[in-house]
Design an enzyme around this catalytic site. Structure first.
Site, mmCIF file in Angstrom:
data_model
loop_
_atom_site.group_PDB
_atom_site.id
_atom_site.type_symbol
_atom_site.label_atom_id
_atom_site.label_comp_id
_atom_site.label_asym_id
_atom_site.label_seq_id
_atom_site.Cartn_x
_atom_site.Cartn_y
_atom_site.Cartn_z
ATOM 1 N N HIS A 317 0.862 -1.197 0.000
ATOM 2 C CA HIS A 317 0.000 0.000 0.000
ATOM 3 C C HIS A 317 0.891 1.237 0.000
ATOM 4 C CE1 HIS A 317 -3.148 2.839 1.130
ATOM 5 N NE2 HIS A 317 -3.985 1.912 0.721
ATOM 6 N N ASP A 374 -7.928 -5.201 -0.446
ATOM 7 C CA ASP A 374 -8.377 -6.052 -1.564
ATOM 8 C C ASP A 374 -8.070 -7.530 -1.373
ATOM 9 O OD1 ASP A 374 -7.461 -3.283 -3.525
ATOM 10 O OD2 ASP A 374 -9.492 -4.038 -3.231
HETATM 11 C C1 SDX Z 1 -6.011 0.280 -3.128
HETATM 12 O O1 SDX Z 1 -4.233 4.740 -1.990
HETATM 13 C C2 SDX Z 1 -5.210 4.133 -1.477
HETATM 14 O O2 SDX Z 1 -5.696 4.523 -0.420
HETATM 15 C C3 SDX Z 1 -5.772 2.959 -2.285
HETATM 16 C C4 SDX Z 1 -6.804 2.110 -1.585
HETATM 17 C C5 SDX Z 1 -8.104 2.886 -1.366
HETATM 18 O O3 SDX Z 1 -8.847 2.530 -0.419
HETATM 19 O O4 SDX Z 1 -8.425 3.766 -2.221
HETATM 20 O O5 SDX Z 1 -6.323 1.661 -0.338
HETATM 21 C C6 SDX Z 1 -7.189 0.900 -2.442
HETATM 22 O O6 SDX Z 1 -5.725 0.632 -4.234
HETATM 23 C C7 SDX Z 1 -5.195 -0.725 -2.369
HETATM 24 C C8 SDX Z 1 -3.960 -1.243 -3.190
HETATM 25 C C9 SDX Z 1 -4.452 -2.323 -4.163
HETATM 26 N N1 SDX Z 1 -3.369 -2.693 -5.087
HETATM 27 C C10 SDX Z 1 -2.770 -3.890 -5.034
HETATM 28 O O7 SDX Z 1 -3.016 -4.758 -4.198
HETATM 29 C C11 SDX Z 1 -1.761 -4.116 -6.156
HETATM 30 C C12 SDX Z 1 -0.459 -4.668 -5.567
HETATM 31 N N2 SDX Z 1 0.209 -3.626 -4.814
HETATM 32 C C13 SDX Z 1 1.238 -2.857 -5.502
HETATM 33 O O8 SDX Z 1 0.942 -2.589 -6.829
HETATM 34 C C14 SDX Z 1 1.741 -1.681 -4.663
HETATM 35 O O9 SDX Z 1 1.920 -2.145 -3.389
HETATM 36 C C15 SDX Z 1 0.957 -0.378 -4.635
HETATM 37 C C16 SDX Z 1 0.725 0.178 -5.983
HETATM 38 C C17 SDX Z 1 -0.349 -0.572 -3.940
HETATM 39 C C18 SDX Z 1 1.777 0.654 -3.834
HETATM 40 O O10 SDX Z 1 3.010 0.706 -4.469
HETATM 41 P P1 SDX Z 1 4.043 1.925 -4.219
HETATM 42 O O11 SDX Z 1 3.688 2.674 -2.990
HETATM 43 O O12 SDX Z 1 4.171 2.703 -5.493
HETATM 44 O O13 SDX Z 1 5.383 1.156 -3.884
HETATM 45 P P2 SDX Z 1 6.382 0.601 -4.954
HETATM 46 O O14 SDX Z 1 5.659 0.093 -6.169
HETATM 47 O O15 SDX Z 1 7.440 1.613 -5.158
HETATM 48 O O16 SDX Z 1 6.942 -0.704 -4.201
HETATM 49 C C19 SDX Z 1 8.049 -0.616 -3.287
HETATM 50 C C20 SDX Z 1 8.760 -1.983 -3.402
HETATM 51 C C21 SDX Z 1 9.206 -2.307 -4.824
HETATM 52 O O17 SDX Z 1 10.299 -3.215 -4.727
HETATM 53 P P3 SDX Z 1 11.822 -2.562 -4.857
HETATM 54 O O18 SDX Z 1 11.834 -1.779 -6.160
HETATM 55 O O19 SDX Z 1 12.013 -1.720 -3.628
HETATM 56 O O20 SDX Z 1 12.715 -3.797 -4.892
HETATM 57 O O21 SDX Z 1 7.839 -3.029 -3.029
HETATM 58 C C22 SDX Z 1 7.630 -3.884 -4.158
HETATM 59 C C23 SDX Z 1 8.044 -3.109 -5.389
HETATM 60 O O22 SDX Z 1 8.427 -4.003 -6.424
HETATM 61 N N3 SDX Z 1 6.172 -4.183 -4.163
HETATM 62 C C24 SDX Z 1 5.648 -5.376 -4.372
HETATM 63 C C25 SDX Z 1 4.258 -5.222 -4.219
HETATM 64 N N4 SDX Z 1 3.987 -3.937 -3.938
HETATM 65 C C26 SDX Z 1 5.176 -3.296 -3.909
HETATM 66 N N5 SDX Z 1 6.231 -6.563 -4.670
HETATM 67 C C27 SDX Z 1 5.364 -7.614 -4.817
HETATM 68 N N6 SDX Z 1 3.995 -7.529 -4.679
HETATM 69 C C28 SDX Z 1 3.437 -6.355 -4.379
HETATM 70 N N7 SDX Z 1 2.097 -6.268 -4.234
#
Ligand code: SDX
Length: 462
Positions: A317, A374
């Site tokens: 998140h 989710d």
């Molecule tokens: C919602 O904002 C809100 O409030 C949203 C929400 C709402 O109520 O409106 O809460 C609803 O959208 C919840 C989120 C639902 N999405 C998912 O479940 C999709 C999976 N999650 C990721 O896509 C991710 O965690 C995000 C998009 C939610 C947040 O990503 P960020 O803050 O942009 O962080 P990032 O992508 O920079 O990740 C940091 C690190 C990275 O690794 P490194 O580059 O440091 O090695 O964490 C890794 C990412 O690759 N990472 C994940 C991951 N999420 C982040 N690796 C594997 N699986 C994941 N889900």
């Protein structure tokens, strides 16, 4: 005589650049959040800030929702979401978000009557559904139908800057009720069944379930546990401060576009698999794990080796760096619903194993990747009988009052401005077309003067 206390000097931060130091006024919120006001930054320094993904950028001050990502706190208008989920109905929480306080008995009755009064959609709109292809994704249908509401109900003109409050409340109530009907109709359309119309004797959630699963040939038995689970899910999705889709609603709304068009933009943003679309992706991920025959451990290893290409949907998140408080409640509700409905879903076992493995794995814990809203919601929707293509529609149903409240707050804010971020240009500096780049294809059109045809006055010969 008591000495009058001089108010403390407002704090300022300072920015020094190329020998010039400027003050940035500090804004402190009611929960002691800190912001540096950079409204005059470009005027004073010629520079702008750059913040990909807006991780460090606030777009507004808001009194609707407070969340603390480090502590896993979420409150709507000050009320902890745990308390609202346990003790309130979704329509009361919607009223709270939109109006800033819980409804009293009279207001509750009035709100319920209005929701009933506006629950039907214009009969002409019901024909729109027939024009969509069978496999049309319900989020595309939802967005198209919502923006079409502005053609049937143009009461919110786009050009009157100060829309009267009652006009906005009227449109908000209309939308709250019609979105539920449109959602249920889009499901019926997708399974080729006739629409079931809303009933005035049923409350919001029971009405929705009846429109989804009722049929002219056999009545749908509305299970109180299912209604309660739906109330909880919609409440937990109702608002979440400046997330992607809410920011889309505010940004589109900042052009003074009407409420329906702004919400339609929010629906499109929510559809994304990184945002609200994740609840459908979680189920597809669990389906893939089960159908691949891979162990959950193998799948987790694949995610880790993919360097971010394969995501653990429902995990991570932007704000929560601990367990999403909503996921905790949804997980408990999931247990209760599956036990009550005597549903034994292999997906729940896989989800629980995934969570257990990830929670002990340094790859996830070091990146603060915990279950979010989710991760378990789709398992409840499945148990109720809602197909995965409808999961993000359910998210939109819940989020609607939050979008409306945020859109309204933005419009009523005296600092309301068209949202238009700046950029840093990194393209080519000024240059001119080379001779070989000049288009020789431009054929000088022959200069032909077309004589205007003057219509003879008299009986039309058409
Ligand atoms: C919602 O904002 C809100 O409030 C949203 C929400 C709402 O109520 O409106 O809460 C609803 O959208 C919840 C989120 C639902 N999405 C998912 O479940 C999709 C999976 N999650 C990721 O896509 C991710 O965690 C995000 C998009 C939610 C947040 O990503 P960020 O803050 O942009 O962080 P990032 O992508 O920079 O990740 C940091 C690190 C990275 O690794 P490194 O580059 O440091 O090695 O964490 C890794 C990412 O690759 N990472 C994940 C991951 N999420 C982040 N690796 C594997 N699986 C994941 N889900």
């Amino acid at each position: 005589m008591a000495k009058t206390k001089t108010p403390p000097k407002p704090e300022v931060a300072q920015l020094t650049f190329r020998g010039q130091t400027i003050d940035l006024p500090v804004i402190i919120g009611t929960e002691n959040e800190i912001a540096f006001n950079i409204s005059n930054l470009r005027k004073q320094t010629g520079g702008v800030t750059l913040d990909y993904g807006y991780l460090n950028t606030g777009s507004c001050e808001s009194s609707i929702t407070y969340l603390d990502g480090e502590k896993g706190v979420l409150r709507y208008r000050g009320y902890p979401v745990e308390e609202l989920a346990a003790k309130s109905r979704f329509t009361e929480v919607a009223y709270l978000l939109i109006n800033g306080r819980m409804p009293d008995t009279k207001e509750r009755a009035g709100w319920s009557a209005l929701l009933n009064q506006h629950s039907m959609i214009h009969e002409d709109m019901s024909y729109f559904f027939r024009q969509f292809p069978e496999h049309a994704h319900p989020m595309a249908v939802l967005s198209a139908m919502v923006v079409s509401l502005s053609t049937f109900y143009p009461e919110l003109s786009q050009h009157r800057p100060n829309e009267p409050e009652e006009a906005i409340n009227f449109a908000a109530t209309r939308l709250m009720s019609k979105l539920r009907t449109i959602a249920a109709f889009s499901y019926k359309k997708s399974i080729g069944e006739p629409f079931v119309y809303p009933r005035h004797d049923l409350k919001y959630c029971a009405n929705f379930l009846n429109m989804m699963f009722g049929s002219p040939v056999c009545p749908y038995e509305i299970h109180p546990e299912v209604v309660k689970a739906l109330e909880v899910l919609l409440i937990l999705h109702a608002d979440h401060e400046q997330n992607c889709s809410t920011s889309a609603v505010r940004l589109v709304g900042s052009a003074r576009v009407n409420l329906y068009a702004s919400i339609s933009a929010g629906i499109c943003a929510l559809w994304g698999p990184l945002h609200g679309g994740a609840n459908q992706m979680v189920i597809e991920m669990l389906e893939d794990i089960i159908s691949s025959g891979k162990s959950v451990k193998e799948y987790v290893e694949d995610v880790k080796c993919s360097r971010g290409k394969t995501l653990l949907y429902g995990f991570g998140h932007r704000v929560y760096k601990t367990y999403d408080p909503r996921a905790k409640i949804i997980k408990k509700t999931c247990d209760r619903v599956l036990k009550t409905l005597k549903v034994n879903d292999r997906m729940l076992d896989v989800a629980l194993e995934l969570e257990a493995l990830a929670m002990q794995d340094e790859y996830f814990t070091s990146r603060n990747l915990y279950p979010n809203v989710d991760f378990y919601s789709g398992i409840i929707y499945r148990a109720i009988g809602i197909p995965k293509e409808m999961f993000t529609v359910m998210f939109a149903l819940g989020r609607l009052p939050g979008w409306i409240a945020q859109w309204k707050e933005a419009r009523e804010d005296p600092r309301f401005k068209l949202q238009r971020p700046r950029q840093i240009y990194t393209g080519p500096t000024k240059r001119h077309l080379l001779p070989e780049e000049v288009s020789t294809g431009l054929v000088k059109a022959p200069r032909v003067r077309r004589q205007p045809t003057i219509q003879p006055i008299g009986p039309s010969n058409s």
